[in-house]
Structure formats: C-alpha cells, structure tokens
Scaffold this motif. Structure first.
Motif, short mmCIF file in Angstrom:
data_model
loop_
_atom_site.label_atom_id
_atom_site.label_comp_id
_atom_site.label_asym_id
_atom_site.label_seq_id
_atom_site.Cartn_x
_atom_site.Cartn_y
_atom_site.Cartn_z
N GLU A 55 95.33 118.10 16.67
CA GLU A 55 93.91 118.07 16.32
C GLU A 55 93.17 119.34 16.72
OE1 GLU A 55 91.66 114.53 16.97
OE2 GLU A 55 93.46 113.30 16.96
N HIS A 56 93.68 120.03 17.74
CA HIS A 56 93.09 121.29 18.22
C HIS A 56 94.21 122.31 18.34
CE1 HIS A 56 90.62 117.94 19.96
NE2 HIS A 56 89.68 118.62 19.34
N GLU A 59 94.92 124.61 21.30
CA GLU A 59 95.07 124.02 22.63
C GLU A 59 96.50 123.52 22.87
OE1 GLU A 59 92.68 123.75 25.12
OE2 GLU A 59 91.46 125.01 23.79
N LEU A 75 90.85 118.92 25.29
CA LEU A 75 89.71 118.71 24.40
C LEU A 75 89.71 117.30 23.81
CD1 LEU A 75 89.30 122.06 22.43
CD2 LEU A 75 87.80 121.10 24.18
N CYS A 76 90.89 116.77 23.53
CA CYS A 76 90.98 115.39 23.02
C CYS A 76 90.36 114.42 24.02
CB CYS A 76 92.42 114.99 22.77
SG CYS A 76 93.17 115.77 21.33
#
Length: 100
Positions: A55-56, A59, A75-76
């Motif tokens: 998702e990122h 990262e 970040l999640c």
C-alpha cells in the motif's frame, strides 16, 4: 543447500537466491549451460531482500498485523487501514514463535 551443518556457505547465487558451500556449489549449481549466466557473489556480500509495503511502496515492511495476519509498514499502522488493529513489530512476532 548443504546437509552438513559444519560446511559454511561460500557463494550465493543472486538469481537462485540460494547460498552454497564449496561441495554443494559444484554439485547443485555447476557453472555450465543456463547456470553459467547466473551471478555468484561471496556469501557474506549477498544483500538480503527487503519487503516493501504493497500500500505504501516507498516503505519497508516492519510490522505484523495480528488482526489481519499480514505484514504492514509503519504508515499502515499510523494512518492506514491497520491503525485500529493489533500490530506488533516483526521482531516481536518472531520472538513469540508466531508463523508469518
């Protein structure tokens, strides 16, 4: 690959992502035919692979979401869909002998 625990890995094939002792290298990864195009490096020089968050993508994965049972990045946990979930550092998860 080595079945003898006393034999240290000498070379790592970057294509196969496998390390070999001297005996196993000649037996399982001879430098001929298609294997001749593979890149071998000193075992200590092989760079470990780093998992990146889906998702990122910028990262690195460093946490385990116990709710969804998946690997996530910081970040999640902070702003993503896992922010209200039970999340532990990957190292903590391994120390508790959980299978990922």
């Amino acid at each position: 690959m080595c079945e003898e625990p006393s034999n240290d890995a000498l070379k790592t094939c970057l294509v196969c992502d496998t390390s070999y002792c001297e005996a196993c290298l000649s037996k399982y990864h001879p430098m001929k035919a298609g294997l001749a195009r593979h890149t071998l490096v000193e075992a200590s020089a092989a760079t470990p692979k780093v998992l990146m968050c889906t998702e990122h993508p910028q990262e690195k994965v460093n946490m385990f979401c116990e709710t969804d049972e998946c690997l996530v990045c910081s970040l999640c946990k902070l702003v993503g869909k896992h922010k209200d979930h039970e999340v532990a550092a990957v190292s903590d998860t391994f120390q508790q002998n959980k299978v990922i």
